[in-house]
Design a protein around this motif. Structure first.
Motif, short mmCIF file in Angstrom:
data_model
loop_
_atom_site.label_atom_id
_atom_site.label_comp_id
_atom_site.label_asym_id
_atom_site.label_seq_id
_atom_site.Cartn_x
_atom_site.Cartn_y
_atom_site.Cartn_z
N SER A 6 0.79 -1.23 0.00
CA SER A 6 0.00 0.00 0.00
C SER A 6 0.83 1.28 0.00
CB SER A 6 -0.94 0.01 1.21
OG SER A 6 -0.19 0.04 2.40
N SER A 7 2.15 1.18 0.09
CA SER A 7 2.97 2.38 0.08
C SER A 7 4.09 2.25 -0.95
CB SER A 7 3.58 2.64 1.47
OG SER A 7 4.58 1.69 1.75
N MET A 102 6.13 4.30 6.37
CA MET A 102 5.39 4.04 5.15
C MET A 102 4.10 4.84 5.13
SD MET A 102 5.89 0.07 4.30
CE MET A 102 6.86 -0.80 5.49
N LYS A 103 3.98 5.69 4.11
CA LYS A 103 2.77 6.47 3.92
C LYS A 103 1.93 5.80 2.84
CE LYS A 103 5.59 10.58 4.31
NZ LYS A 103 6.06 11.74 3.56
N SER A 104 0.65 5.93 2.95
CA SER A 104 -0.24 5.36 1.92
C SER A 104 -0.33 6.23 0.71
CB SER A 104 -1.63 5.15 2.48
OG SER A 104 -1.58 4.17 3.49
#
Length: 104
Positions: A6-7, A102-104
């Motif tokens: 997702s990142s 971790m950023k989306s």
């Protein structure tokens, strides 16, 4: 595992793992088979796969570097260098990429 997909950093980590495995198979299995056993079949199979993964890794490294505002002199060059050194992507994953939120 789902969090990795997702990142962009997670996807780079997955690509690094795949690229690292393909480099190891190419250098330590396929090339010796080609030259010592005169059997180039595995090199012809793994070579293009590794080449594609290498290009994807480089492109994604530059993309993530821009997104994360990495300084080229401190981070980006290390990650790029890792993809040409056997076991390099595993080192970079452990000591650089795994420590980035971790950023989306």
């Amino acid at each position: 595992m789902q969090n990795l997909f997702s990142s962009s950093v997670g996807r780079l980590r997955i690509l690094g793992f795949l690229e690292g495995i393909s480099l190891l198979v190419l250098v330590f299995v396929a090339v010796p088979l080609k030259y010592y056993a005169q059997n180039p079949a595995l090199t012809k199979l793994i070579g293009p796969i590794h080449g594609g993964l290498f290009l994807l890794f480089v492109i994604n490294t530059l993309s993530v570097g821009i997104e994360q505002n990495w300084r080229f002199k401190t981070t980006t060059w290390k990650v790029l260098l890792a993809c040409v050194v056997p076991f390099g992507t595993f080192y970079v994953d452990r000591y650089i990429l795994s420590r980035i939120p971790m950023k989306s």
